[in-house]
Scaffold this active site. Structure first.
Site, PDB file in Angstrom:
ATOM      1  CD  GLU B  60      -6.650   7.935   8.130  1.00 52.36           C
ATOM      2  OE1 GLU B  60      -7.805   8.435   8.694  1.00 52.36           O
ATOM      3  OE2 GLU B  60      -6.619   6.828   8.052  1.00 52.36           O
ATOM      4  CG  HIS B 129     -10.579   1.674  -0.411  1.00 53.33           C
ATOM      5  ND1 HIS B 129     -11.674   2.052  -0.121  1.00 53.33           N
ATOM      6  CD2 HIS B 129     -10.140   1.280   0.812  1.00 53.33           C
ATOM      7  CE1 HIS B 129     -12.051   2.111   1.069  1.00 53.33           C
ATOM      8  NE2 HIS B 129     -10.896   1.699   1.688  1.00 53.33           N
TER       9      HIS B 129
END
Lengths: 427, 326
Positions: B60, B129
């Site tokens: 990322e 998450h």
């Protein structure tokens, strides 16, 4: 385990109840259905019944305080041990040492605040109460707040404003604009003055300024008296007119006696039959339209010595007189004991006020209660044997000629007493 | 005007901007061949080629940094981070680069960078998450954050974000991708950071964004049946916040209830509450209240997970309580 006892909601209009006594002490055995406490409402003293078997447990709300409906006033424990672990005494200590606004912090200024100890106000949100923003931050992670009770106790935990008076910012701003003295405004059920109370106070007629008169003390009226005052003020929006006639009452008196009826009951029946003939008298003006009632319920003013109450005889036009007699006996008994319930005294469609027992009263007129369109005031008979009958009518519903015809028919009914002796559902 | 799903609206927005401007490109994990985890970039690689629709390695910070560099040199990159939880790897690129470079270069470098990321509690994805993290990102000056709650706003705000010369984060909600709504592709969009009233009522102003908006609207219906009327404000943007719209609503209702899925502590709700009391204090008739997620990592257990974030009934309960006080 402890279950909550809450201030019951005993009528639509009830916002607070005054706890007058506890019938049991903490730790005593109670049975389901038993009266554990007494509460004075608008018009009566009512029992708070236990909803389960168990033992009374504290903290108990203090006697002689006004308590918002549904607020916890005490607990029922399932074991005697459970009552001991959190006795009333311990609760009292907690109440006076608890940091958030103990009632003793503002003894005189806001008497309505003195409801229950603060720890009984939010018993279901201990986590919320344990983590107000001003406590040590180290406590925080220990009790994460459930999303639905994030600041349940926020209002209750607000520190009292200087002078012990709590008002919302908007309420203060409104009071300033309206030039109202906030100390004269009665707080809402949470003990805090909100905009609604300021506006109500601004719209209410101003209290007389007594400071230039003789010395005085302020006494809190009984709930009954306060309710009558409220109900009577509520009638100010009703445009009324009066219409009078004089009828001989002696024949009715005699016939009633013969039939074993009180004069009040005979008059009630006469009124109910006359109302039934003209449905306009059984209607009432509402914002949605005219409410047309299918039954004549007559409310009868009764002097309790301490005030006024209007027990209602349901379906007074068509039920057998025998039933009305029995109902009336029961209602008067309830009035005497101060155990009359809202369903006993609310919702009449026509009212009767009879002051015939006072021979000095030549004539008087009565105020049409909200919910009805007319009330009949009956005075004492004069030397000619005739008594004054004055009908007060709501002019939105009833017009002069209707009222004149009503008195005409009532007059005939008081002459021809056949309805009392035999017909129309007589004894 | 046509009815479509939230992800389809985003897909249409991407398509429209890529067709209109060839400097628009998108990059991220699985955005190309696979078409995006939530199908937002579906069909774009076939249409615009692999130069403009780039699959990246699982890295990322690198590909967000790539987006920053591309934006500095005049392209209009749309970086997709698979979930906001992974944006934590890209914080250096987002916070230290995207948010700072235009400022530190005295405006010499523009930053027409859009970063799209789904977030929120979905269905049992576990604590790592299920984060929202908007309050973390709100604390970075130089970033703009939009939170579209409807397909129409998803369409409008993504297009506007791509056209903006400032770095904009588009926070999408995983449970909103399959919500349906009318999308008008022809009408002129309102300003990207403008809040809107989704409903008008006299009693309480309820401020709710992203997935909390449909919850608040539903709660408002329940409450209306009880005679409690809510104004529901959708802020649409968390940085900057359209205060004027919020203030005007609170001035009319005198009460304010903020609903956020993110944790309560130091969250968006805290910012709303603080600023609204500064601006509306004398018109408040009750303390501003918050209904928010718990300050805990999201539990995996389904029942506990559901209990850790606001539900409609919590909004109803909070509103009732606010009204019962008076």
């Amino acid at each position: 385990m402890k279950a909550e006892i809450t201030m019951p909601v005993l009528s639509d209009t009830m916002q607070t109840g005054r706890l007058t006594r506890w019938n049991k002490a903490v730790g005593e055995v109670i049975k389901k259905g038993e009266a554990v406490a007494e509460v004075e409402t608008d018009k009566a003293i009512l029992d708070v019944e236990a909803f389960a078997d168990g033992f009374l447990a504290g903290p108990l709300a203090a006697v002689d305080t006004d308590i918002p409906v549904r607020q916890v006033i005490g607990y029922i424990a399932d074991t005697p041990e459970a009552t001991k672990t959190d006795s009333g005494g311990a609760a009292r200590v907690a109440a006076t040492t608890a940091p958030p606004a103990p009632p003793s912090a503002a003894p005189g200024a806001v008497p309505e605040k003195k409801t229950a100890p603060p720890d009984t106000q939010q018993p279901t949100a201990p986590a919320a109460a344990a983590t107000p923003p001003d406590t040590a931050p180290s406590e925080k992670p220990a009790s994460p707040l459930p999303p639905h009770t994030p600041t349940a106790a926020a209002a209750a935990l607000q520190p009292p404003h200087a002078g012990g008076l709590q008002a919302s910012p908007y309420a203060r701003a409104l009071a300033r604009d309206l030039e109202l003295d906030l100390s004269q405004v009665k707080p809402g059920p949470d003990g805090i003055i909100h905009a609604a109370q300021v506006l109500a106070s601004a719209l209410a007629p101003e209290d007389a300024d007594l400071r230039r008169g003789p010395p005085y003390t302020i006494e809190r009226p009984s709930m009954l008296r306060a309710a009558v005052a409220r109900n009577m003020s509520a009638t100010l929006d009703t445009p009324t007119f009066l219409i009078s006639s004089r009828f001989a009452t002696a024949p009715l008196h005699a016939a009633a006696k013969q039939a074993g009826l009180s004069l009040t009951l005979a008059l009630t029946r006469a009124c109910a039959l006359t109302v039934a003939e003209d449905p306009w008298f059984n209607q009432v003006w509402t914002r949605q339209g005219l409410a047309k009632r299918s039954r004549v319920d007559v409310g009868i003013a009764v002097d309790t010595g301490d005030g006024l109450i209007t027990p209602v005889l349901r379906d007074a036009a068509s039920r057998p007189l025998k039933e009305l007699v029995e109902d009336w006996r029961i209602l008067l008994g309830k009035v005497k004991k101060g155990r009359i319930y809202p369903e006993d005294y609310q919702g009449a469609s026509f009212y009767l006020s009879n002051l015939g027992v006072f021979p000095e009263v030549e004539r008087f007129n009565a105020i049409v209660p909200v919910g009805a369109s007319a009330i009949l005031a009956v005075a004492a008979a004069g030397s000619d044997g005739r008594a004054d009958f004055t009908l007060s009518c709501d002019h939105r519903v009833i017009f002069g000629a209707d009222a004149a015809r009503f008195l005409q028919r009532l007059g005939k009914r008081l002459e021809d007493l056949s309805w009392l002796a035999t017909g129309e559902g007589g004894l | 005007m046509s009815e479509m799903l939230y992800w389809q609206a985003l897909n249409r927005a991407m398509d429209a901007e890529m067709a209109a401007d060839e400097t628009v490109l998108t990059l991220g994990e699985d955005v190309g061949l696979y078409g995006g985890t939530y199908r937002v970039t579906e069909g774009l690689m076939a249409k615009y080629g692999e130069w403009r629709v780039r699959d990246t390695p699982i890295s990322e910070n690198s590909f967000t940094g790539l987006g920053v560099g591309a934006a500095m040199l005049g392209l209009r990159p749309v970086v997709e981070i698979m979930t906001i939880n992974f944006a934590l790897f890209a914080m250096d690129a987002i916070v230290n680069m995207a948010a700072k470079i235009p400022f530190m270069s005295g405006g010499q470098f523009p930053m027409p960078l859009t970063i799209r990321m789904p977030g929120g509690v979905a269905k049992q994805l576990g604590a790592q998450h299920s984060q929202r993290l908007e309050h973390m990102l709100m604390n970075v000056p130089g970033l703009r954050i939009v939170v579209p709650a409807t397909p129409q706003d998803a369409y409008w705000q993504l297009r506007q974000a791509i056209r903006s010369d400032d770095p904009i984060l588009v926070l999408e909600h995983e449970l909103l991708y399959f919500s349906k709504g009318d999308v008008d592709e022809a009408t002129l969009a309102p300003p990207i950071h403008q809040a809107v009233a989704r409903r008008r009522g006299r009693d309480i102003t309820c401020i709710a964004y992203s997935r909390m908006l449909p919850l608040a609207l539903q709660a408002a219906e329940t409450l209306a049946a009880e005679g409690i009327e809510l104004t529901v404000i959708d802020p649409r943007s968390l940085s900057p916040i359209d205060w004027d719209t919020c203030v005007r609503a609170v001035e009319q209702t005198h009460r304010c209830l903020i609903v956020e899925e993110d944790c309560r502590f130091a969250g968006a709700g805290a910012e709303f509450a603080a600023t609204l009391q500064e601006r509306c204090f004398y018109l408040l008739d009750a303390p501003i209240q918050r209904v928010a997620g718990m300050d805990i990592p999201t539990p995996f257990n389904g029942t506990l997970e559901a209990a850790s974030i606001p539900r409609g009934e919590h909004i109803v309960q909070a509103a009732r309580q606010m009204m019962a006080q008076q």
